[in-house]
Design an enzyme around this catalytic site. Structure first.
Site, mmCIF file in Angstrom:
data_model
loop_
_atom_site.group_PDB
_atom_site.id
_atom_site.type_symbol
_atom_site.label_atom_id
_atom_site.label_comp_id
_atom_site.label_asym_id
_atom_site.label_seq_id
_atom_site.Cartn_x
_atom_site.Cartn_y
_atom_site.Cartn_z
ATOM 1 N N GLU A 313 10.555 -9.077 15.153
ATOM 2 C CA GLU A 313 10.994 -10.400 14.705
ATOM 3 C C GLU A 313 9.809 -11.286 14.337
ATOM 4 O OE1 GLU A 313 14.622 -11.923 14.816
ATOM 5 O OE2 GLU A 313 13.297 -12.600 13.240
ATOM 6 N N ASP A 317 8.938 -12.639 10.541
ATOM 7 C CA ASP A 317 9.041 -14.063 10.226
ATOM 8 C C ASP A 317 7.714 -14.610 9.717
ATOM 9 O OD1 ASP A 317 11.562 -13.773 11.272
ATOM 10 O OD2 ASP A 317 11.138 -14.823 13.155
ATOM 11 N N SER A 566 17.588 -12.568 9.858
ATOM 12 C CA SER A 566 16.266 -12.890 10.393
ATOM 13 C C SER A 566 15.221 -12.949 9.286
ATOM 14 C CB SER A 566 15.822 -11.808 11.371
ATOM 15 O OG SER A 566 16.435 -11.980 12.604
#
Ligand SMILES: *[C@@H]1O[C@H](CO)[C@@H](O)[C@H](O)[C@H]1NC(C)=O
Ligand SMILES: *[C@@H]1O[C@H](CO)[C@@H](O)[C@H](O)[C@H]1NC(C)=O
Ligand SMILES: *[C@@H]1O[C@H](CO)[C@@H](O)[C@H](O)[C@H]1NC(C)=O
Length: 649
Positions: A313, A317, A566
């Site tokens: 994640e 990001d 995400s």
């Protein structure tokens, strides 16, 4: 500025002139569904002092929606005239006379003034009292409750306050909520807290993390002489260049705004992965380029545990956020220590001291408490330590059904206040279509009570904070398999399905009314009211979408494909940041809460009209012309959105 006078004139309310009476009214009752049961064999220990907190009703909170609309509706004269944090505290702090009324009731009931303190945001009164004192004060009886884990907690079934103060109080804790862990047993105190994994945003089992695809280049991958990625391979491998081609945005050139990415420990990025990404996919960015690290409540970038579940994640990001906005620096808000983690409220506390201390309406079933009672935990809480970036993207979420409505409303109002200050708050909409985290669905209508099943049947399970009307919820699209990067996209149906649907908690915001009305008029879904709230009066999500399939990401020293909203959320956040930069360059402020402008200018987005978001044993909803609960209004067209926002003051 403008709103102090608005508040003063538009909000002259006849003060409750009621004389103090002895009539008590019930303020809150336990709803019945809980994993705690009363253990009648035990009586609460008389030596215990309860840390009482009275949540005072904020004034003007019902005006918040209108004020946010005034500063963010493109047709409003006040567009862009954001409020300062100080103005927001003043606007919502309870009125002195209301605070006084509650204070006087406490004093008259034997709680001396010297024991009572007012929180910084003036929205909580705090005092310590014995159980006997509180039982008399709230006309209640405390019991010891036991959790299936063996943990104990003192709570009551309901409590009441005199009629003349009831209107000034939102809630009192600890009472019916299991919000303060009180124990006299040191061994128990050390016991690991039992926040369920699915409620810890950074936990690898939270169900909200992106999904891993095949590896493109193995360990130690270095830039090839022959780059395998170009615009002809976007339908199988999405890169920053593919996103630029899809949405028409340029490489960043300015560093005039701010962009924040929120991560929850133990999720962590690896600088080596960022460097590997730059050398393969963003060659304009020098190796070593790192985010500004804002640690919240002991937040650390841990490197001891490295795997996709811990680095996926954060790497995703940050790689995409940085690649899109560079040379603008990205701020990483890393929330939570390694022992306890953190919740969305802990993050919000760090931006707003008025929400903090005892002001956040925290609930220890969901939120970390400080000082952390566990060995090695963080000892104090960060309150108002950081300023909010102009755009903040978070790729974590939970189910509405996991939290209480009062808790969600209070947190949602905090996003509203950030919008008033000119911050754009983006949340990914979830990866399981109409189902919730991990594909779970509700066993009861409206997701009220009951438990979540493992999916495949049941009622739709909306995700929070995506359903809060004051955030921008971001869904996922994909390039049609085999199609070129210039062809229209469709709703993401590869590995993940775009989270979308309708809230069980939040009413429909005005900015969305005509879009949702058109959706029902032209494309009414056939599901019944037991499947989801089809009353056309509730918040629909997402608002916008962006590609969420086949992202090429450097994770754990490999180049891997990744899937999820995400990915979509940091991409949209990057595009909004590029728009903010152009506005800053022209002497204008940040765009702030973008939903009213998006819904007023749907043609600035590429409408997505195929694909669906299956879940709970159904086909879910279908992407259709106009807004839909799969892809929202569609994907960004940068130049059109830039024109819209540059035309605004
Ligand atoms: C965005 O809209 C403009 C104006 O209609 C159009 O020329 C352009 O091709 C669109 N860009 C993308 C990337 O679709
Ligand atoms: C942006 O930068 C990348 C990496 O240096 C380069 O490949 C690409 O051509 C640039 N794109 C545009 C639209 O300038
Ligand atoms: C749908 O939401 C509305 C507005 O909150 C509420 O009045 C209604 O009872 C809900 N309907 C169902 C079937 O839950």
């Amino acid at each position: 500025m403008h709103f102090t006078s608005l508040a003063a004139t538009a909000f002259v309310v006849a003060l409750a002139s009621a004389l103090p009476t002895n009539n008590h009214v019930v303020l809150e009752q336990r709803s019945g569904q809980s994993s705690w049961t009363a253990d009648d064999r035990l009586k609460p220990d008389g030596r215990i002092k309860l840390p009482m907190r009275i949540g005072l009703k904020e004034k003007n909170i019902e005006l918040g929606d209108e004020i946010l609309t005034q500063v963010s509706d493109p047709t409003s004269e006040k567009f862009g005239q954001h409020l300062s944090p100080e103005e927001i505290v003043e606007l919502f702090a309870p009125k002195p006379e209301n605070i006084d009324a509650v204070h006087q009731w406490l004093e008259a009931s034997g709680i001396e003034a010297s024991r009572i303190s007012l929180a910084r945001g003036r929205n909580w009164l705090n005092f310590e009292a014995s159980i006997a004192e509180v039982e008399a004060l709230l006309r209640t009886e405390y019991k010891v409750f036991a959790h299936q884990t063996g943990q104990r907690h003192i709570a009551c079934d309901e409590y009441s306050v005199p009629e003349h103060v009831a209107d000034h109080i939102d809630l009192i804790m600890p009472t019916v909520h299991f919000d303060t862990k009180i124990t006299t047993d040191p061994a128990q105190r050390k016991a690991k807290r039992d926040i369920p994994d699915n409620l810890k945003p950074g936990n690898p089992n939270s169900g909200f993390l992106p999904k891993k695809g095949p590896t493109i280049k193995g360990p130690g991958a270095s830039p090839d002489a022959a780059q395998p990625f170009d615009l002809t391979t976007c339908n199988t491998m999405v890169t920053p260049d593919c996103l630029r081609a899809l949405y028409g945005f340029p490489n960043g050139t300015l560093a005039k705004s701010s962009y924040g990415i929120v991560e929850y420990t133990p999720q962590a990025y690896l600088q080596g992965d960022l460097n590997l990404f730059y050398t393969n996919l963003a060659r304009q960015i020098p190796s070593g380029t790192a985010p500004t690290f804002d640690s919240i409540d002991g937040g650390v970038d841990q490197t001891t545990t490295q795997s996709f579940n811990y680095n996926g994640e954060s790497d995703l990001d940050l790689e995409y956020a940085i690649a899109i906005v560079y040379p603008q620096k990205v701020t990483l808000y890393q929330a939570g220590d390694l022992v306890e983690g953190a919740s969305f409220n802990n993050f919000l506390d760090a931006l707003d001291s008025a929400y903090c201390t005892s002001g956040g309406g925290d609930n220890a079933n969901f939120d970390a408490t400080y000082p952390d009672p566990n060995a090695g935990g963080y000892k104090s809480r960060d309150c108002g330590r950081y300023t909010a970036a102009a755009v903040i993207s978070t790729s974590y979420g939970s189910n509405e059904a996991d939290l209480t409505a009062a808790y969600e409303v209070r947190q949602c109002n905090e996003y509203m206040k950030l919008g008033m200050q000119g911050t754009t708050i983006l949340y990914s909409s979830g990866d399981y279509g109409v189902a919730g985290n991990g594909g779970q669905c509700c066993t009861k209508a409206k997701c009220a009570g009951g438990t979540l099943n493992k999916g495949g049947s049941g009622t739709f399970n909306p995700s929070f904070p995506g359903t809060c009307p004051y955030v921008t919820s971001v869904g996922a699209t994909q390039i049609v398999p085999g199609a070129s990067v210039t062809a229209p996209e469709e709703a993401c149906e590869t590995v993940i399905y775009s989270g979308g649907g309708f809230s069980n908690v939040f009413a429909q915001p005005s900015y969305q009314a005509s879009a949702v009305k058109a959706y029902y008029a032209n494309h009414k879904p056939t599901y019944s009211a037991t499947q989801y709230n089809n009353s056309q009066t509730v918040r629909g999500y997402p608002d916008i979408s962006a590609n969420g399939a086949n992202y090429v990401v450097a994770i754990d020293n490999q180049i891997t494909l990744i899937y999820g909203t995400s990915a979509s959320s940091p991409t949209v956040g990057g595009i909004i940041t590029l728009i903010n930069e152009q506005r800053a360059n022209a002497g204008k402020g940040p765009v702030g809460f973008i939903n009213p402008t998006l819904y007023a200018n749907p043609t600035a987005l590429n409408d997505i009209t195929s694909g669906g978001n299956q879940g709970c044993g159904t086909a879910g909803f279908t992407a259709v012309s106009g807004w839909d609960p799969v892809t929202g209004l569609g994907t960004p067209n940068y130049s059109k959105l830039l024109n819209v926002f540059m035309s605004l003051p």
